[in-house]
Design a protein around this motif. Structure first.
Motif, mmCIF file in Angstrom:
data_model
loop_
_atom_site.group_PDB
_atom_site.id
_atom_site.type_symbol
_atom_site.label_atom_id
_atom_site.label_comp_id
_atom_site.label_asym_id
_atom_site.label_seq_id
_atom_site.Cartn_x
_atom_site.Cartn_y
_atom_site.Cartn_z
ATOM 1 N N GLU A 676 43.189 61.323 -14.016
ATOM 2 C CA GLU A 676 42.869 60.488 -15.189
ATOM 3 C C GLU A 676 41.385 60.165 -15.248
ATOM 4 O O GLU A 676 40.750 60.258 -16.290
ATOM 5 C CB GLU A 676 43.658 59.170 -15.125
ATOM 6 N N THR A 677 40.849 59.767 -14.093
ATOM 7 C CA THR A 677 39.437 59.399 -14.043
ATOM 8 C C THR A 677 38.558 60.601 -14.402
ATOM 9 O O THR A 677 37.617 60.494 -15.188
ATOM 10 C CB THR A 677 39.071 58.895 -12.638
ATOM 11 N N ARG A 708 40.850 48.607 -17.150
ATOM 12 C CA ARG A 708 41.815 47.660 -16.582
ATOM 13 C C ARG A 708 41.798 47.745 -15.071
ATOM 14 O O ARG A 708 41.780 46.737 -14.368
ATOM 15 C CB ARG A 708 43.227 47.978 -17.074
ATOM 16 N N ARG A 709 41.769 49.003 -14.598
ATOM 17 C CA ARG A 709 41.788 49.171 -13.152
ATOM 18 C C ARG A 709 40.560 48.531 -12.532
ATOM 19 O O ARG A 709 40.650 47.814 -11.554
ATOM 20 C CB ARG A 709 41.846 50.660 -12.813
ATOM 21 N N SER A 710 39.393 48.778 -13.146
ATOM 22 C CA SER A 710 38.180 48.252 -12.524
ATOM 23 C C SER A 710 38.112 46.734 -12.654
ATOM 24 O O SER A 710 37.481 46.065 -11.861
ATOM 25 C CB SER A 710 36.944 48.915 -13.111
ATOM 26 N N LEU A 711 38.784 46.155 -13.646
ATOM 27 C CA LEU A 711 38.790 44.689 -13.794
ATOM 28 C C LEU A 711 39.986 44.047 -13.100
ATOM 29 O O LEU A 711 40.147 42.829 -13.131
ATOM 30 C CB LEU A 711 38.809 44.309 -15.279
ATOM 31 N N GLY A 712 40.855 44.877 -12.554
ATOM 32 C CA GLY A 712 42.039 44.359 -11.883
ATOM 33 C C GLY A 712 43.082 43.809 -12.845
ATOM 34 O O GLY A 712 43.828 42.894 -12.501
ATOM 35 N N VAL A 713 43.107 44.325 -14.064
ATOM 36 C CA VAL A 713 44.129 43.892 -15.021
ATOM 37 C C VAL A 713 45.345 44.813 -14.899
ATOM 38 O O VAL A 713 45.183 46.023 -14.738
ATOM 39 C CB VAL A 713 43.588 43.949 -16.469
ATOM 40 N N SER A 714 46.510 44.244 -15.019
ATOM 41 C CA SER A 714 47.718 45.050 -14.855
ATOM 42 C C SER A 714 47.793 46.132 -15.936
ATOM 43 O O SER A 714 47.514 45.875 -17.105
ATOM 44 C CB SER A 714 48.955 44.157 -14.938
ATOM 45 N N GLN A 715 48.180 47.329 -15.519
ATOM 46 C CA GLN A 715 48.298 48.435 -16.470
ATOM 47 C C GLN A 715 49.421 48.187 -17.467
ATOM 48 O O GLN A 715 49.407 48.718 -18.570
ATOM 49 C CB GLN A 715 48.560 49.756 -15.737
#
Ligand SMILES: Nc1ncnc2c1ncn2[C@@H]1O[C@H](COP(=O)(O)OP(=O)(O)OP(=O)(O)O)[C@@H](O)[C@H]1O
Length: 801
Positions: A676-677, A708-715
């Motif tokens: 994905e990245t 989201r991943r880098s901010l730690g927000v749930s996918q």
């Protein structure tokens, strides 16, 4: 008391009546052409007499003959008469009726049927005149009643000819012919001739016809080239300044108007620059027309017809240049021995891209009075066509060499026409034309291919260019695609005119046929420009030419190839399809990666161009859009190094087999995340390299998930979508009606119809892209099937770096 004259009444043929009224109506706004028509009829009559008397010698009393034309305005009150006389071949009684009262040209009724079906409003009257020989009827534009008196030369059969008069009114469909009650008045001037008398009425709005100043102007405008026979104007008391004119003092009231020599007949060495400029102004009817350059020569067609010619470049392109379709351009005046013959040499006589030139050709030996059809089959004219194209290219080349600054300016005006010329021309001309263009580059603002070649580096075998329609040279120069060549000091041409990439592609490849006795083989080869290949830096195949020189560098590259092998393999495996190949880059410095088109696919720029103009059902479009692209990665970029590490960390597939099931699931999650990245990285590289991502929504979804991943927000967290305020009810108030709105925007011009435009020095210049594009795809050397065939033969090995 009435003189005893026998008056014959004739009815105009019905075709004539119709044509006559069409001429009168369609030329209503160009009334002043009547004088040109009368003068050219007189010139014709004079020339005919001169030629026949020379060849046949059957006319009597011509020893003292002097060919001339006189114009006299006789005022009475505010009205009066305009009288135009010549000492030409004249007409007998029956000729008067036949020449002025009937039409000999074929195709008349056919034409009229067409005109009936549409409306006569759209018919171009000046065309009509040329087509059917209706010039004489333009006299009715200014005069309600016209008289033509004429007397032919004496012959052995008819030693005492009689002067007859033709008379007709603008309205009504009758004309009369009668023996001139005044007797043979024309014999006072010469042995034969014709007199046309126009009644000009007070209050008709046509009083200007009797103004000598105006008459002089009109002769200057239309008839100054036909200066073989003198044209005199009768001076009146009102313009007695003319009497003090020393040169005309002896002419007793007559002022000679056409004193100018036909310039093209002179030796070019004896013509001053000012004379050339003045002549151009007379040649080009547009207001304050100026020329930017010219050529003047004497030539021979090869079939034995010698001619003199002048060719001018205007200082701006005609307004309709980019919009006009195929047609008769009337930019060449064909004269025969100083007498104007025609400017209608048939449709697309010269290639359309050269239709901005203004040309005069005076041939020594062509039949006068030839029809358009015979003209088209004329050998001289067929040869002339090629001569003119060659001369034009030679003229451009000469100016570009001898007067580079002047060319610089001209090139700005006609550069796009030359680009089209390249697309339309074949090999040799194409190369010559390419040499005329000037481009921006990473080194300068106006660089020719020759300049580029001068500045090439040791070992360099390619001319590098990067194209981006409408982008500034500065922004092109910052493209990651050319980071390294620019950092190394290589020059890259930065092309931003719409046609640039097409013409470069055309220049860079050339289809030729190898024929031997055994086989006939087709092959597409890169044509070289003076030994160098034109290399689009947005495509694969880019080389410096010194790659092999440096052993250390080579060794480093080998090492890098080995070290990055696993990453390259992984990328190839994961992104197979959209990415056809992954290679270590030779063009990036700071950027982690870039995407380039395959050597035979469309570059990002070309893709944009084609998309903007494609028809929806164009089968090429999806195909070319999907053409696999090449990913170039920069081994010095920390991002790429990091990627390599991550790929290293991925368990090998045989490791997975040995592992527990739960572990293996976790590992593929890791890999999925990496894919994905990298996908986001690739899409971003696409955009930076000028392409579009294939699916913007998915792209943004991926970016969001990355964020989201880098901010730690749930996918899995959902955005709240409730509480969207609905729109108010349907509006009840009234807006201005469409007609009024349309009137307000009526002046905005129409820019529809697949016509691209760009700002030129004189405002927007329109390019007929539909046309250009069809050329690109029918000739096929620009980047399609023929090149795809070639792909097999010329497959470039990308890891040859
Ligand atoms: N001044 C003149 N002397 C002798 N004949 C003339 C004169 N003016 C006209 N004619 C004759 O009348 C014919 C018709 O003239 P008209 O101007 O209508 O057409 P044209 O001259 O044949 O064609 P175009 O108008 O296209 O030049 C001419 O072809 C010519 O034979």
């Amino acid at each position: 008391e009435e003189p005893e004259v026998q008056v014959e009444k004739h009815r105009y043929e019905s075709d004539i009546s119709k044509l006559r009224s069409i001429v009168i109506h369609s030329l209503y706004s160009q009334k002043d052409i009547f004088l040109r028509e009368l003068l050219s009829n007189s010139q014709d009559a004079l020339e005919k007499l001169r030629l026949t008397s020379l060849s046949e010698g059957s006319y009597l009393n011509l020893d003292e003959w002097k060919g001339n034309i006189t114009i006299e305005a006789r005022k009475s009150g505010n009205g009066g008469q305009l009288i135009v006389r010549d000492t030409g071949i004249g007409m007998s009684k029956s000729e008067l009726a036949k020449n002025l009262g009937t039409i000999a040209k074929s195709g008349t009724s056919e034409f009229l049927n067409k005109a009936d079906n549409s409306s006569s409003a759209g018919i171009d009257g000046s065309n009509l005149i040329g087509q059917f020989g209706l010039g004489f009827y333009s006299t009715f534009l200014v005069s309600p009643s016209v008289k033509v008196s004429s007397i032919p030369p004496a012959t052995a059969d008819n030693p005492k000819p009689v002067q007859y008069t033709f008379e007709s009114n603008a309205s009504g469909d009758e004309f009369t012919v009668y023996a001139d009650p005044r007797g043979n008045t024309l014999l006072e001037q010469g042995p034969c001739g014709t007199e046309v008398v126009l009644d000009i009425e007070d209050g008709s709005g046509n009083e200007w016809v009797l103004d000598n100043k105006k008459l002089e102007e009109l002769v200057e405008k239309h008839s100054q080239f036909s200066s073989k026979f003198p044209i005199y104007l009768r001076k009146t008391v009102a313009d007695d300044e003319a009497a003090t004119d020393g040169e005309n003092a002896h002419s007793e009231g007559w002022v000679k108007l056409n004193k100018k020599q036909p310039l093209w007949m002179k030796n070019p060495k004896s013509v001053s620059e000012q004379e050339y400029r003045d002549f151009y102004a007379a040649l080009d009817p547009t207001a304050d027309a100026k020329t930017a350059g010219w050529t003047h020569w004497k030539g021979d067609s090869g079939s034995g017809v010698s001619f003199r010619a002048m060719m001018y470049i205007p200082d701006k392109l005609p307004e309709d240049f980019w919009n006009k379709g195929p047609g008769v351009f009337r930019n060449i005046k064909l004269m025969v021995k100083r007498v104007f013959l025609t400017d209608d040499l048939g449709e697309d006589y010269l290639p359309r891209w050269l239709s901005f030139l203004k040309i005069v050709v005076d041939a020594d030996d062509l039949p006068l009075n030839v029809s358009r059809e015979t003209l088209q089959n004329n050998k001289f004219l067929r040869q002339l066509k090629r001569i003119l194209v060659r001369k034009a290219i030679d003229m451009f080349t000469r100016i570009s060499k001898d007067e580079p600054e002047k060319w610089e300016k001209i090139q700005k005006t006609i550069g796009n026409a030359i680009r089209i010329g390249m697309v339309e021309s074949d090999g040799k001309d194409r190369v010559k034309l390419a040499g005329l263009l000037r481009f921006a580059s990473t080194r300068g603002e106006s660089v020719s291919l020759e300049d580029y070649i001068e500045n090439r580096r040791d070992g360099q075998k390619q001319i590098y260019f990067l194209a981006g329609v409408g982008e500034s040279a500065e922004s092109l120069a910052r493209s990651p695609l050319i980071e390294k060549p620019v950092a190394r000091g290589y020059e890259v041409l930065l092309l931003n005119a719409p046609a640039d990439e097409t013409v470069m592609a055309q220049l860079g490849s050339y289809r030729y046929v190898i024929r031997s006795r055994m086989s006939s083989q087709r092959k597409l080869k890169h044509m070289l420009y003076r030994g160098l290949k034109l290399q689009d830096v947005a495509k694969a195949g880019f080389k410096y030419g010194d790659e092999d020189d440096d052993a250390k560098e080579k060794a480093e590259l080998e090492m890098q190839k080995k070290a990055f092998g696993p990453l390259i393999e992984w990328l190839k495996k994961e992104f197979r399809g959209p990415i056809s190949d992954v290679v270590l880059t030779n063009r990036l410095v700071k950027s982690p990666c870039a995407i380039v088109a395959d050597n035979h696919g469309w570059s990002a720029n070309m893709q944009k161009l084609m998309m903007a103009n494609a028809r929806e059902d164009d089968p090429m479009l999806p195909m070319m859009k999907q053409m696999p692209k090449i990913l170039e990665i920069n081994p010095r970029s920390p991002l790429i190094e990091g990627l390599l590490e991550r790929v290293h960390d991925l368990p090998q597939s045989d490791d997975v087999d040995e592992d527990e099931d739960s572990d293996s699931a976790a590992v593929s999650d890791d890999e999925r995340e990496l894919v994905e990245t990298v996908q986001v990285l690739l899409d971003t590289a696409m955009i930076r390299s000028g392409f579009m991502v294939s699916d913007t929504n998915t792209y943004f979804d991926r970016v969001e998930s990355l964020l989201r991943r880098s901010l730690g927000v749930s996918q899995s967290a959902k955005t709240r979508t409730d509480g969207v305020k609905p729109a108010p009810p349907v509006a009840q108030d009234t807006l201005p009606d469409a007609e009024a709105a349309a009137a307000a925007t009526a002046n905005m011009g129409d820019m529809s119809g697949g016509v691209g435009f760009e700002m030129g020095p004189d405002g927007p210049q329109f390019m007929d892209w539909q046309d250009l594009k069809s050329k690109v795809s029918t000739e096929k050397p620009g980047g399609d099937q023929s090149q795809l065939e070639d792909l097999v033969e010329e497959a470039v090995s990308h890891d040859e770096l």
